[in-house]
Design an enzyme around this catalytic site. Structure first.
Site, PDB file in Angstrom:
ATOM      1  N   GLY A  52     -28.253  55.660  10.974  1.00 37.22           N
ATOM      2  CA  GLY A  52     -29.326  56.450  10.430  1.00 37.22           C
ATOM      3  C   GLY A  52     -30.892  56.047   9.751  1.00 37.22           C
ATOM      4  O   GLY A  52     -31.060  55.947   8.547  1.00 37.22           O
ATOM      5  N   GLY A  56     -35.765  58.435   6.356  1.00 41.91           N
ATOM      6  CA  GLY A  56     -35.807  59.025   5.240  1.00 41.91           C
ATOM      7  C   GLY A  56     -35.097  57.950   4.633  1.00 41.91           C
ATOM      8  O   GLY A  56     -34.801  57.628   3.398  1.00 41.91           O
ATOM      9  N   ASP A 115     -28.005  56.144  20.731  1.00 44.71           N
ATOM     10  CA  ASP A 115     -27.558  56.962  20.136  1.00 44.71           C
ATOM     11  C   ASP A 115     -26.323  56.738  19.438  1.00 44.71           C
ATOM     12  O   ASP A 115     -25.427  56.521  19.940  1.00 44.71           O
ATOM     13  CB  ASP A 115     -27.437  58.184  21.547  1.00 44.71           C
ATOM     14  CG  ASP A 115     -26.459  59.648  20.933  1.00 44.71           C
ATOM     15  OD1 ASP A 115     -26.310  59.717  19.961  1.00 44.71           O
ATOM     16  OD2 ASP A 115     -26.600  60.451  21.351  1.00 44.71           O
ATOM     17  N   ALA A 116     -26.716  57.237  18.016  1.00 42.45           N
ATOM     18  CA  ALA A 116     -25.001  56.774  17.577  1.00 42.45           C
ATOM     19  C   ALA A 116     -23.722  57.930  17.544  1.00 42.45           C
ATOM     20  O   ALA A 116     -22.729  57.432  16.872  1.00 42.45           O
ATOM     21  CB  ALA A 116     -25.872  56.579  15.957  1.00 42.45           C
ATOM     22  N   TYR A 241     -30.894  77.234   3.014  1.00 44.59           N
ATOM     23  CA  TYR A 241     -29.905  75.583   3.565  1.00 44.59           C
ATOM     24  C   TYR A 241     -28.682  76.085   2.864  1.00 44.59           C
ATOM     25  O   TYR A 241     -27.624  76.096   3.996  1.00 44.59           O
ATOM     26  CB  TYR A 241     -31.163  75.103   2.339  1.00 44.59           C
ATOM     27  CG  TYR A 241     -30.724  73.366   3.018  1.00 44.59           C
ATOM     28  CD1 TYR A 241     -30.945  73.161   3.722  1.00 44.59           C
ATOM     29  CD2 TYR A 241     -29.226  72.506   2.118  1.00 44.59           C
ATOM     30  CE1 TYR A 241     -30.804  71.853   4.596  1.00 44.59           C
ATOM     31  CE2 TYR A 241     -29.452  72.004   2.842  1.00 44.59           C
ATOM     32  CZ  TYR A 241     -30.014  70.992   3.400  1.00 44.59           C
ATOM     33  OH  TYR A 241     -28.869  69.765   4.293  1.00 44.59           O
ATOM     34  N   LYS A 250     -23.205  70.692   6.101  1.00 47.45           N
ATOM     35  CA  LYS A 250     -22.601  70.154   5.087  1.00 47.45           C
ATOM     36  C   LYS A 250     -21.795  70.241   4.227  1.00 47.45           C
ATOM     37  O   LYS A 250     -21.301  69.095   3.837  1.00 47.45           O
ATOM     38  CB  LYS A 250     -23.922  70.285   3.477  1.00 47.45           C
ATOM     39  CG  LYS A 250     -25.491  69.763   4.507  1.00 47.45           C
ATOM     40  CD  LYS A 250     -25.414  68.226   5.071  1.00 47.45           C
ATOM     41  CE  LYS A 250     -26.808  68.027   5.287  1.00 47.45           C
ATOM     42  NZ  LYS A 250     -26.748  66.058   6.047  1.00 47.45           N
ATOM     43  N   THR A 281     -39.409  64.360   4.141  1.00 44.33           N
ATOM     44  CA  THR A 281     -38.969  63.805   5.637  1.00 44.33           C
ATOM     45  C   THR A 281     -39.280  65.150   6.766  1.00 44.33           C
ATOM     46  O   THR A 281     -39.629  65.837   6.329  1.00 44.33           O
ATOM     47  CB  THR A 281     -37.001  63.010   5.736  1.00 44.33           C
ATOM     48  OG1 THR A 281     -36.490  64.814   5.566  1.00 44.33           O
ATOM     49  CG2 THR A 281     -36.723  63.040   4.357  1.00 44.33           C
TER      50      THR A 281
END
Length: 401
Positions: A52, A56, A115-116, A241, A250, A281
């Site tokens: 990535g 950002g 595409d990772a 979030y 997360k 971002t």
């Protein structure tokens, strides 16, 4: 393709085109903001893999590694080239500029566009690492993706940004007009399937697959460290979030850090997450309430608000021992101290509670936020002549030898 004038046309907070010169100048400015560390000439350059690397925090981590510590490495990102109708994505142009920063710094970097999440991209990346470096010292994982195809099942999972359990009413910014406007919206709760899909996309599964692939190829150097970028945020944004679908992902990312840490002990390695602070971002702007919160935070902090580059420079200083690493619970690095200090949150909370459609321009730094949105696409960058035509069809950077 013929050089042409490129203007910031779009819908809402999304722009259709990116400005090649502006994106390049943005990266150059970031380069100039990073001071080089005093390096030990007896030590070899660190080798870094950034998943990535074009936007950002991933972009900031890449530039900081190159400039501050002279790192070599590989960046993986997923960008689109220019077409007859559209410019390339901003990340395409930023990667070209980042490759130039690496070359001018004497660093050996290759950037892979793909595409990772895909097995073939992992194999291409690992083949390159084996050929050029023989292994890596650091893996930085920084992906915010809308969807992921599971390499085992072939099923594509779509992430959602929704609360869990109950619906949620929040203040947010509406970008449909010429200037951002305050409004209130209702966000439906996610289903169990949507929550599971978001964890599949944004959780730690793919991060673990990258580490496992590197281990299987014996490409981890002694003392290897891997770190994934995360976010916790304010109590003001927690319902959408940290307590929502993204937060669940997360948490899974952080649980993965524990699993990887144990797996890396025999290699004298370590795994951790880094909790970064709020930033503008493309991913964060799509989250209801986040744009307003970030604008209010900037309205109070002004120039004391820390950029992703400043935070990623601090991250590298901690990882390399230039500063005390100071981990929380043994595996989590906190870079968001400047945002979540109780006194700062107290003031931002007062602004959040007081903000109305009439006073939002006074309490929130909307001008800064709008400019930051445009800078994501290479516009509103100081020092760029936007009246001059520029060539949008630029080639992907060749590997540095």
């Amino acid at each position: 393709m013929t050089a042409r004038h490129i203007e910031p046309r779009g819908r809402g907070f999304l722009l259709f085109d990116s400005h090649p010169t502006g994106c390049g100048q943005l990266v150059t400015t970031m380069r100039d903001q990073v001071a080089q560390a005093a390096l030990d000439p007896r030590k070899s350059r660190p080798v870094v893999l950034v998943i990535g690397s074009s936007a950002g925090y991933g972009l900031a981590a890449t530039i900081a590694a190159i400039r501050r510590y002279g790192a070599d490495g590989v960046g993986v990102c997923f960008e689109r080239p220019a077409t007859e109708r559209r410019t390339a994505t901003a990340g395409w142009y930023r990667t070209i500029a980042t490759a130039d920063v690496a070359a001018r710094s004497g660093s050996n970097w290759t950037f892979i566009n793909g595409d990772a999440f895909a097995d073939e991209v992992k194999k291409e990346t690992l083949d390159l690492i084996a050929e050029k470096f023989g292994g890596i010292d650091y893996l930085i994982y920084s992906i915010a993706a809308p969807r992921r195809t599971d390499p085992l099942t072939g099923r594509t999972h779509q992430s959602v940004i929704q609360p869990i359990g109950e619906g949620y009413v929040t203040k947010t910014l509406d970008f449909s007009g010429e200037v951002p406007a305050l409004k209130q919206i209702w966000v439906e709760p996610a289903t169990e399937a949507e929550q599971a899909d978001t964890i599949k996309v944004m959780g730690g599964e793919d991060w673990a697959l990258w580490v496992d692939a590197l281990i299987s190829r014996n490409l981890l150097k002694k003392g290897f460290t891997t770190l994934a970028l995360s976010y916790i945020g304010s109590h003001l944004t927690a319902p959408i979030y940290r307590q929502g679908t993204i937060g669940a992902a997360k948490i899974h990312l952080e649980e993965t850090a524990n699993v990887l840490y144990d797996k890396l002990i025999p290699l004298k390695g370590r795994a951790m997450t880094a909790v970064a602070g709020a930033a503008v971002t493309q991913a964060s702007t799509a989250i209801p309430g986040i744009a307003l919160y970030t604008s209010l935070l900037r309205g109070f902090l002004d120039e004391e608000m820390q950029s992703p580059l400043r935070q990623m420079t601090e991250m590298w200083d901690r990882l390399t021992g230039f500063q005390d690493i100071n981990l929380e619970s043994g595996w989590r690095m906190r870079l968001d101290w400047w945002e979540l200090h109780p006194l700062i949150q107290e003031q931002v909370t007062k602004r959040w509670e007081a903000v109305t459609a009439d006073n939002v321009a006074n309490l929130a730094d909307l001008r800064w936020f709008t400019a930051e949105l445009h800078r994501l696409y290479g516009f509103a960058v100081p020092g760029v002549d936007y009246a001059a035509p520029c060539e949008p069809d630029l080639p992907w950077p060749a590997p540095t030898e």
